[in-house]
Design a protein around this motif. Sequence first.
Motif, mmCIF file in Angstrom:
data_model
loop_
_atom_site.group_PDB
_atom_site.id
_atom_site.type_symbol
_atom_site.label_atom_id
_atom_site.label_comp_id
_atom_site.label_asym_id
_atom_site.label_seq_id
_atom_site.Cartn_x
_atom_site.Cartn_y
_atom_site.Cartn_z
ATOM 1 N N SER A 1 163.942 155.542 51.575
ATOM 2 C CA SER A 1 163.222 154.466 50.883
ATOM 3 C C SER A 1 164.142 153.578 50.050
ATOM 4 O O SER A 1 163.969 152.358 50.025
ATOM 5 N N PHE A 2 165.107 154.167 49.361
ATOM 6 C CA PHE A 2 165.970 153.356 48.506
ATOM 7 C C PHE A 2 166.791 152.382 49.348
ATOM 8 O O PHE A 2 166.893 151.195 49.012
ATOM 9 N N ALA A 3 167.350 152.838 50.455
ATOM 10 C CA ALA A 3 168.139 151.963 51.330
ATOM 11 C C ALA A 3 167.258 150.852 51.909
ATOM 12 O O ALA A 3 167.667 149.687 51.969
ATOM 13 N N VAL A 4 166.046 151.196 52.324
ATOM 14 C CA VAL A 4 165.117 150.205 52.867
ATOM 15 C C VAL A 4 164.760 149.189 51.784
ATOM 16 O O VAL A 4 164.756 147.981 52.035
ATOM 17 N N PHE A 5 164.484 149.665 50.568
ATOM 18 C CA PHE A 5 164.142 148.766 49.475
ATOM 19 C C PHE A 5 165.273 147.770 49.204
ATOM 20 O O PHE A 5 165.030 146.578 49.019
ATOM 21 N N LYS A 6 166.504 148.238 49.197
ATOM 22 C CA LYS A 6 167.640 147.337 48.943
ATOM 23 C C LYS A 6 167.723 146.252 50.020
ATOM 24 O O LYS A 6 167.984 145.094 49.714
ATOM 25 N N GLU A 7 167.490 146.625 51.277
ATOM 26 C CA GLU A 7 167.498 145.628 52.352
ATOM 27 C C GLU A 7 166.355 144.632 52.189
ATOM 28 O O GLU A 7 166.530 143.430 52.409
ATOM 29 N N MET A 8 165.180 145.152 51.813
ATOM 30 C CA MET A 8 164.036 144.278 51.593
ATOM 31 C C MET A 8 164.305 143.294 50.462
ATOM 32 O O MET A 8 163.979 142.113 50.553
ATOM 33 N N LYS A 9 164.910 143.780 49.389
ATOM 34 C CA LYS A 9 165.191 142.930 48.239
ATOM 35 C C LYS A 9 166.212 141.848 48.598
ATOM 36 O O LYS A 9 166.041 140.687 48.230
ATOM 37 N N ILE B 1 158.467 141.786 44.186
ATOM 38 C CA ILE B 1 158.448 143.044 44.918
ATOM 39 C C ILE B 1 158.603 144.187 43.919
ATOM 40 O O ILE B 1 159.469 144.146 43.047
ATOM 41 N N GLY B 2 157.734 145.158 44.034
ATOM 42 C CA GLY B 2 157.778 146.312 43.152
ATOM 43 C C GLY B 2 157.884 147.592 43.968
ATOM 44 O O GLY B 2 157.825 147.574 45.194
#
Length: 91
Positions: free
Chosen positions: A54-62, A74-75
């Motif tokens: 999740s953290f890696a995906v979140f960084k890409e999304m951000k 985005i939260g």
Amino acid sequence: MFISNPLKMQELILKEKIIPLFTNTDSGVCKNIMRICHENGINVFEFTDRNKNSFAVFKEMKTYRDAAFPQLKIGVGTIKNAGQARLFIEA
């Protein structure tokens, strides 16, 4: 844009009236869903921290959000401890 004022974030959420909650292990899928939401007038999005990556995906999304539609907020949800919170806030 990072919003540190909880009242300001609450105001934005109440204005939207809907917050999509989404998670997936594939960052491409997540970015596509976030884009579709934004294109349809949704400007607040919550990614839920429920997967091992999740953290890696979140960084890409951000990163994608920052480049494509910086006005989207985005939260992250499903944060279980202060360490997780710090990690995502720093991202």
